[in-house]
Design a protein around this motif. Structure first.
Motif, short mmCIF file in Angstrom:
data_model
loop_
_atom_site.label_atom_id
_atom_site.label_comp_id
_atom_site.label_asym_id
_atom_site.label_seq_id
_atom_site.Cartn_x
_atom_site.Cartn_y
_atom_site.Cartn_z
N LYS A 1 0.83 -1.20 0.00
CA LYS A 1 0.00 0.00 0.00
C LYS A 1 0.87 1.26 0.00
CE LYS A 1 -3.60 0.21 2.67
NZ LYS A 1 -4.67 0.33 1.68
N ARG A 2 1.99 1.20 0.73
CA ARG A 2 2.84 2.38 0.85
C ARG A 2 3.55 2.71 -0.46
NH1 ARG A 2 5.21 0.70 4.98
NH2 ARG A 2 3.99 1.85 6.55
N THR A 3 3.93 1.69 -1.21
CA THR A 3 4.69 1.91 -2.44
C THR A 3 3.83 1.95 -3.70
OG1 THR A 3 5.08 -0.49 -2.61
CG2 THR A 3 6.75 0.85 -1.48
N SER A 4 2.54 1.71 -3.57
CA SER A 4 1.68 1.75 -4.76
C SER A 4 1.51 3.20 -5.21
CB SER A 4 0.31 1.15 -4.44
OG SER A 4 -0.32 1.88 -3.40
N PRO A 5 1.45 3.44 -6.52
CA PRO A 5 1.30 4.82 -7.02
C PRO A 5 -0.01 5.43 -6.57
CG PRO A 5 0.97 3.23 -8.78
CD PRO A 5 1.49 2.45 -7.61
N ARG A 6 0.09 6.69 -6.15
CA ARG A 6 -1.10 7.40 -5.67
C ARG A 6 -1.60 8.36 -6.74
NH1 ARG A 6 0.87 9.03 0.47
NH2 ARG A 6 1.39 6.89 1.14
N PRO A 7 -2.88 8.59 -6.79
CA PRO A 7 -3.41 9.54 -7.78
C PRO A 7 -2.91 10.95 -7.49
CG PRO A 7 -5.11 8.90 -6.21
CD PRO A 7 -3.94 7.99 -5.95
N VAL A 8 -2.61 11.67 -8.54
CA VAL A 8 -2.14 13.05 -8.42
C VAL A 8 -3.34 13.97 -8.26
CG1 VAL A 8 -0.86 14.90 -9.54
CG2 VAL A 8 -0.12 12.52 -9.81
N VAL A 9 -3.36 14.68 -7.13
CA VAL A 9 -4.48 15.59 -6.85
C VAL A 9 -4.09 17.00 -7.26
CG1 VAL A 9 -6.00 16.48 -5.06
CG2 VAL A 9 -5.18 14.12 -4.93
N ALA A 10 -4.85 17.59 -8.12
CA ALA A 10 -4.56 18.95 -8.57
C ALA A 10 -4.77 19.93 -7.43
CB ALA A 10 -5.46 19.30 -9.75
N ARG A 11 -3.82 20.85 -7.26
CA ARG A 11 -3.90 21.84 -6.20
C ARG A 11 -3.91 23.24 -6.79
NH1 ARG A 11 0.52 19.69 -1.72
NH2 ARG A 11 -0.49 17.67 -1.27
N PRO A 12 -4.59 24.16 -6.15
CA PRO A 12 -4.55 25.54 -6.65
C PRO A 12 -3.19 26.16 -6.38
CG PRO A 12 -5.75 25.42 -4.57
CD PRO A 12 -5.46 24.01 -4.97
N PRO A 13 -2.79 27.16 -7.13
CA PRO A 13 -1.50 27.83 -6.87
C PRO A 13 -1.53 28.55 -5.53
CG PRO A 13 -2.78 29.06 -8.48
CD PRO A 13 -3.51 27.77 -8.26
N SER A 14 -0.36 28.69 -4.94
CA SER A 14 -0.25 29.35 -3.64
C SER A 14 -0.42 30.86 -3.80
CB SER A 14 1.11 29.06 -3.01
OG SER A 14 2.14 29.65 -3.78
N PRO A 15 -0.80 31.56 -2.72
CA PRO A 15 -0.90 33.03 -2.80
C PRO A 15 0.41 33.68 -3.22
CG PRO A 15 -1.99 32.22 -0.82
CD PRO A 15 -1.30 31.05 -1.43
N ARG A 16 1.55 33.13 -2.80
CA ARG A 16 2.83 33.72 -3.23
C ARG A 16 3.03 33.59 -4.73
NH1 ARG A 16 8.37 32.95 0.04
NH2 ARG A 16 7.17 34.40 1.30
N THR A 17 2.62 32.44 -5.29
CA THR A 17 2.76 32.25 -6.74
C THR A 17 1.90 33.26 -7.50
OG1 THR A 17 3.23 29.90 -6.43
CG2 THR A 17 2.49 30.60 -8.61
N VAL A 18 0.66 33.41 -7.08
CA VAL A 18 -0.23 34.36 -7.77
C VAL A 18 0.28 35.79 -7.57
CG1 VAL A 18 -2.59 35.22 -7.91
CG2 VAL A 18 -2.17 32.78 -7.53
N ALA A 19 0.76 36.11 -6.37
CA ALA A 19 1.31 37.44 -6.15
C ALA A 19 2.52 37.68 -7.05
CB ALA A 19 1.71 37.61 -4.68
N GLY A 20 3.31 36.64 -7.29
CA GLY A 20 4.44 36.78 -8.21
C GLY A 20 3.99 37.07 -9.62
#
Length: 533
Positions: A392-411
């Motif tokens: 279970k630990r080594t099985s590939p996990r689904p990639v969950v899309a995340r929103p950009p961080s406030p610092r990234t958007v501020a950049g």
């Protein structure tokens, strides 16, 4: 011979008058120069009366700068004169050769200056090591004393001054550095960053016309009190840094709006079920055990059909008699897929739902989970539980899309629009479309950037009015601070002066401070900063 001595004098003492070289003795380690003063007399160091009455003479042995890797020692014959002024407190005095000797000194003036220069650059311990490499044996304390004995530098009255703080102990104790912006050289160091200290320093220099500073309140107060006639200029880099901090806080307050950039990520492809061949075997082509069994079955049956006996097949293929018998009696290789290849039930199957629930709760320790299922009736080994959790630990996990961080958007907001890559431009456009506050923030920040880069300080009042009309609390706080220091900010957005040179010297002070390992006091730090530049 006299001509040779004159040439030696010109070589050894090119800028010193009234010295005659009598002889030079060179050995493997030391160069000894025999010399004497040829002046007709000397002035009394107390009353200044000239005297040529010789009272006596003696030899001095001051060290000089090395020559060819050898130590140089002068054997200098000096005279003692009688002071002709009967009212003078000194009866006799010893002559000094300007540029070569001084009273009680064990080194020549040029060696003192050389060691002082090494000390200014490297401080005590490192300076003593380099001096030893150059051929001068000196202690680190002597190097520091020579630096402290240097005279104060003569600095012309500055017209444009830059001021900033530096840390002698970060977070605990700070001082103030003052720079002549026109010459980009340090003028003075103050032991603290109090407004009163800066005001007193500026009051003693009424010629200051411009003061470049950051937006620290104690510098603003000190400049106002000490030099009311001067124009205060807020540094542009600090202004832009304050804008970037306010922009990041504003974006963070609308973090939920950034989720508009997240598209629903497709579910990862489920693991394909094992393909079955025409015989119904769960082991598809490409499985290493199945392919090996099929190949060996085919080899055995090919030899048997060619008329070879089982003993002959055993010898040719290097198999045991039992293996040949099993392969020969099997009509198809799938009949041999038994034992560990079959999906037999496991003693852990009944407890897997419990392990999955505990895993989802955050418990991933195999030993702890094994101890939990043993009271539930589990009879298997710990290794089986560990292997299941490792899978279970080594099985590939689904990639969950995340929103950009406030610092990234501020950049994205703070950078020039034309320098943004096209994907980031599209993402920023999507955020601005979804969130009116971030759209207003982007417009205000870019308007401020135009004012800063094109020196349009006269537009600042209108910009402040426009900012207050939108619901941007972080930018309102920044605008309130700007309003309290409006004249200095307008000057910073209009005049060409800035604190760039000051920041460079602050970094140099950090290097000098670390060189001294915190051993020396403020006076030595001040000497090194003012003279080693």
């Amino acid at each position: 011979m006299e001509e040779v001595l004159l040439r030696l004098k010109g070589l050894l003492f090119p800028s010193i008058a009234d010295v005659a070289v009598l002889s030079v003795d060179v050995n493997i380690a030391i160069v000894r120069v025999d010399a004497q003063c040829t002046a007709g007399g000397a002035a009394c160091p107390v009353c200044g009366t000239w005297s040529n009455r010789v009272h006596g003479s003696y030899l001095r042995f001051p060290a000089d700068v090395p020559s060819g890797g050898r130590r140089v020692v002068l054997q200098l014959k000096v005279r003692r004169f009688t002071c002709g002024n009967s009212d003078c407190a000194r009866r006799t005095f010893v002559e000094q050769i300007p540029g070569l000797t001084r009273r009680h000194s064990q080194r020549t003036e040029r060696l003192r200056l050389t060691l002082a220069s090494v000390g200014l650059a490297l401080a005590g311990r490192a300076g003593a090591r380099i001096a030893d490499v150059l051929g001068v044996s000196v202690s680190r304390s002597t190097v520091l004393r020579l630096v402290e004995a240097l005279p104060e530098p003569e600095v012309a009255a500055p017209r444009v001054v830059g001021v900033d703080e530096y840390a002698t102990r970060k977070g605990r104790h700070y001082g103030t550095v003052l720079i002549d912006i026109e010459t980009r050289r340090p003028i003075d160091l103050l032991p603290d960053r109090e407004a009163s200290s800066l005001a007193a320093w500026l009051a003693a220099r009424p010629g200051v016309e411009v003061i470049c500073r950051d937006r620290a309140p104690f510098f603003a107060e000190g400049a106002t009190v000490g030099a009311p006639q001067a124009v205060q200029v807020a540094d542009r880099w600090h202004l832009w840094h304050n804008v970037s901090e306010a922009a990041e806080r504003a974006v963070a307050q609308h973090r939920r709006c950034l989720r508009a950039l997240v598209t629903a990520a497709p579910d990862p492809d489920p693991e394909p079920a094992p393909e079955k061949d025409s015989s119904g075997s769960p082991w598809p082509t490409g499985h290493r055990f199945a392919d090996r069994t099929r190949a060996r079955h085919a080899d055995v049956h090919a030899l048997l059909e060619a008329g070879h006996s089982r003993r002959s097949v055993q010898r040719q293929l290097g198999m045991t008699w039992r293996t040949v018998k099993q392969l020969a009696e099997a009509k198809a290789p799938e009949e041999l897929f038994t034992g560990q290849w079959q999906n037999r039930p496991s003693v852990l199957d009944d407890y897997k739902p419990y392990l999955d629930d505990r895993w989802n709760e955050g418990c991933t320790n195999a030993w702890k989970l094994w101890e939990e299922i043993v009271p539930l009736g589990y009879k298997g080994s710990y290794q089986r539980v560990r292997a299941y959790l490792h899978k279970k630990r080594t099985s590939p996990r689904p990639v969950v899309a995340r929103p950009p961080s406030p610092r990234t958007v501020a950049g994205w907001i703070l950078r020039r629009p034309e320098t943004l890559p096209e994907p980031e431009q599209l993402l920023l456009k999507a955020v601005r479309t979804h969130c009116p506050e971030i759209d207003a923030l982007t417009r205000h920040v870019r308007a401020f950037a135009v004012m800063l880069t094109e020196r349009q300080g006269e537009r600042l009042p209108d910009w402040l009015v426009a900012v207050r009309q939108d619901d941007l609390p972080s930018l309102h706080t920044f605008a309130a601070g700007i309003d309290r220091d409006r004249d200095a900010v307008i000057a910073g957005l209009t005049l060409p002066w800035s604190s760039g040179a000051v920041e460079g010297h602050v970094n140099r002070i950090k290097m000098i401070k670390r060189q001294m390992y915190g051993r020396a006091d403020f006076s030595l730090l001040r000497k090194r900063v003012l003279l080693a530049s």
